[in-house]
Design an enzyme around this catalytic site. Structure first.
Site, PDB file in Angstrom:
ATOM      1  N   VAL A   1       0.739  -1.089  -0.058  1.00  8.80           N
ATOM      2  CA  VAL A   1      -0.141  -0.036   0.041  1.00  8.80           C
ATOM      3  C   VAL A   1       0.754   1.184   0.106  1.00  8.80           C
ATOM      4  O   VAL A   1       2.143   1.491   0.777  1.00  8.80           O
ATOM      5  CB  VAL A   1      -0.930   0.071   1.225  1.00  8.80           C
ATOM      6  CG1 VAL A   1      -1.845   1.177   1.234  1.00  8.80           C
ATOM      7  CG2 VAL A   1      -1.663  -1.252   1.229  1.00  8.80           C
ATOM      8  N   CYS A   2       0.302   2.294  -0.449  1.00 13.30           N
ATOM      9  CA  CYS A   2       1.100   3.560  -0.563  1.00 13.30           C
ATOM     10  C   CYS A   2       0.001   4.706  -0.687  1.00 13.30           C
ATOM     11  O   CYS A   2      -1.272   4.294  -0.627  1.00 13.30           O
ATOM     12  CB  CYS A   2       2.038   3.720  -1.708  1.00 13.30           C
ATOM     13  SG  CYS A   2       1.477   3.839  -3.381  1.00 13.30           S
ATOM     14  N   ARG A   3       0.479   5.978  -1.245  1.00 11.23           N
ATOM     15  CA  ARG A   3      -0.592   6.868  -1.170  1.00 11.23           C
ATOM     16  C   ARG A   3      -1.643   6.695  -2.229  1.00 11.23           C
ATOM     17  O   ARG A   3      -2.764   7.102  -2.262  1.00 11.23           O
ATOM     18  CB  ARG A   3       0.283   8.339  -1.223  1.00 11.23           C
ATOM     19  CG  ARG A   3      -0.987   9.730  -1.145  1.00 11.23           C
ATOM     20  CD  ARG A   3      -0.215  10.761  -1.049  1.00 11.23           C
ATOM     21  NE  ARG A   3       0.237  11.183  -2.528  1.00 11.23           N
ATOM     22  CZ  ARG A   3      -0.419  11.785  -3.506  1.00 11.23           C
ATOM     23  NH1 ARG A   3      -1.696  12.040  -3.351  1.00 11.23           N
ATOM     24  NH2 ARG A   3      -0.035  11.967  -4.604  1.00 11.23           N
TER      25      ARG A   3
END
Length: 98
Positions: A62-64
């Site tokens: 997961v990231c932004r």
């Protein structure tokens, strides 16, 4: 590379399924909230901390917005890890945060 939408991840978690989530955002970004249970390993430190991961475990990255998680997924896959990139990142996340 395997991919899963933020909604699919949310649904899995709501159904009680165990996901091994790795949030590759920087520490300051994670302070604004992360998916409950996610482990923060910033992309900039991933190469140095991948020894903390198990190659027989599948991880959801997961990231932004999905860009860094895609990079992290490709990097980990090239080192023999099983990963799923969460597309859309936290911008697409509508579930709970901690």
């Amino acid at each position: 590379m395997k991919e899963m939408t933020a909604k699919e991840v949310e649904t899995f978690l709501e159904e009680g399924k165990k996901l091994n989530l790795i949030d590759v955002r920087e520490v300051a970004e994670v302070k604004s909230g992360k998916i409950p249970g996610a482990v923060n390993i910033p992309l900039s430190l991933l190469e140095f901390r991948m020894n903390e991961l198990n190659k027989s475990t599948e991880y959801t990255i997961v990231c932004r917005s999905g860009g860094r998680s895609s990079q992290a997924s490709q990097f980990l896959e090239s080192h023999g890890f099983h990963v799923i990139n969460m597309t859309g990142g936290m911008l697409a996340w509508e579930g709970k945060v901690e």
